[in-house]
Design a protein around this motif. Structure first.
Motif, short mmCIF file in Angstrom:
data_model
loop_
_atom_site.label_atom_id
_atom_site.label_comp_id
_atom_site.label_asym_id
_atom_site.label_seq_id
_atom_site.Cartn_x
_atom_site.Cartn_y
_atom_site.Cartn_z
N ALA A 108 21.57 3.97 17.59
CA ALA A 108 21.15 5.00 18.31
C ALA A 108 22.15 6.06 18.16
O ALA A 108 23.25 6.11 17.90
N SER A 109 21.59 7.46 18.09
CA SER A 109 22.31 8.51 17.70
C SER A 109 21.90 9.53 18.60
O SER A 109 20.73 9.82 19.28
N GLY A 110 22.74 10.76 18.53
CA GLY A 110 22.34 11.92 19.39
C GLY A 110 23.34 12.19 20.52
O GLY A 110 24.47 11.67 20.62
N SER A 111 22.84 13.10 21.26
CA SER A 111 23.64 13.61 22.37
C SER A 111 23.24 12.74 23.94
O SER A 111 22.09 12.98 24.14
N PHE A 112 24.14 12.01 24.22
CA PHE A 112 23.65 11.46 25.52
C PHE A 112 24.91 10.68 26.33
O PHE A 112 26.13 10.81 25.71
N VAL A 113 24.85 10.37 27.64
CA VAL A 113 25.96 10.23 28.42
C VAL A 113 26.24 8.57 28.10
O VAL A 113 27.50 8.14 28.05
N SER A 114 25.27 8.00 28.22
CA SER A 114 25.81 6.30 28.17
C SER A 114 24.26 5.77 27.76
O SER A 114 23.02 6.15 28.07
N ILE A 115 24.40 4.39 27.14
CA ILE A 115 23.19 3.57 27.18
C ILE A 115 23.21 2.18 27.86
O ILE A 115 24.20 1.84 28.05
N GLY A 116 22.02 2.11 28.59
CA GLY A 116 21.98 0.87 29.77
C GLY A 116 21.42 -0.29 28.57
O GLY A 116 21.89 -0.76 27.58
N VAL A 117 20.33 -0.90 29.31
CA VAL A 117 19.74 -1.88 28.75
C VAL A 117 19.17 -1.61 27.27
O VAL A 117 18.74 -0.55 26.89
N MET A 118 19.46 -2.56 26.23
CA MET A 118 18.89 -2.32 24.91
C MET A 118 17.91 -3.67 24.66
O MET A 118 18.49 -4.57 25.29
N GLY A 119 17.12 -3.54 23.80
CA GLY A 119 16.23 -4.80 23.40
C GLY A 119 15.41 -4.59 22.35
O GLY A 119 15.35 -3.49 21.51
N TRP A 120 14.65 -5.65 22.19
CA TRP A 120 13.85 -5.62 20.79
C TRP A 120 12.31 -5.90 21.38
O TRP A 120 12.19 -7.04 22.17
N TYR A 121 11.31 -5.33 20.99
CA TYR A 121 9.75 -5.77 21.22
C TYR A 121 9.29 -6.12 19.86
O TYR A 121 9.94 -5.44 18.95
N ARG A 122 8.25 -6.87 19.83
CA ARG A 122 7.42 -7.15 18.69
C ARG A 122 5.91 -6.67 18.88
O ARG A 122 5.65 -7.08 19.77
N GLN A 123 5.27 -6.36 17.61
CA GLN A 123 3.93 -6.44 17.81
C GLN A 123 3.28 -6.77 16.85
O GLN A 123 3.26 -6.30 15.48
#
Length: 120
Positions: A24-39
């Protein structure tokens, strides 16, 4: 501009392993949940695994015991270690993250996806 960029997909034989990464890149305060999906082609998008900022994880029954999700909060990255891959794991894998852009605004972001093909 916040971006999620995946890497690590490719072609692997059944029984093999791959490790996916998402930054993850860019300007932000914080990151909460992260995850992976697939299709997979012709199928609905499926949740593979999630991880909270504190490290609590959850995964789909179909990947339990084979896939492991982890993250590096200092680097704003999430990983998916995939072992004992099967042909039915073939899909486009996308990462997502719940990102706090400001103190009053939180939203979901998605990566473009990376192809994982399991075939002999």
């Amino acid at each position: 501009q916040v971006r999620l960029v995946e890497s690590g997909g490719g072609l692997v034989q059944p029984g093999g392993s791959l490790r996916l990464s998402c930054a993850a890149s860019g300007s932000f305060v914080s990151i909460g949940v992260m995850g992976w999906y697939r299709q997979a082609p012709g199928k609905q998008r499926e949740l593979v695994a999630t991880i909270t900022s504190g490290g609590s994880t959850n995964s789909a029954d179909s990947v339990k015991g084979r896939f492991t999700i982890s993250r590096d909060n200092a680097k704003n990255m999430v990983y998916l270690q995939m072992n004992s891959l099967k042909s039915e794991d073939t899909a486009v894998y996308s990462c997502y993250a719940v990102i706090k852009i400001s103190f009053s605004y939180t939203t979901n972001y998605w990566g473009q996806g990376t192809q994982v093909t399991v075939s002999s």
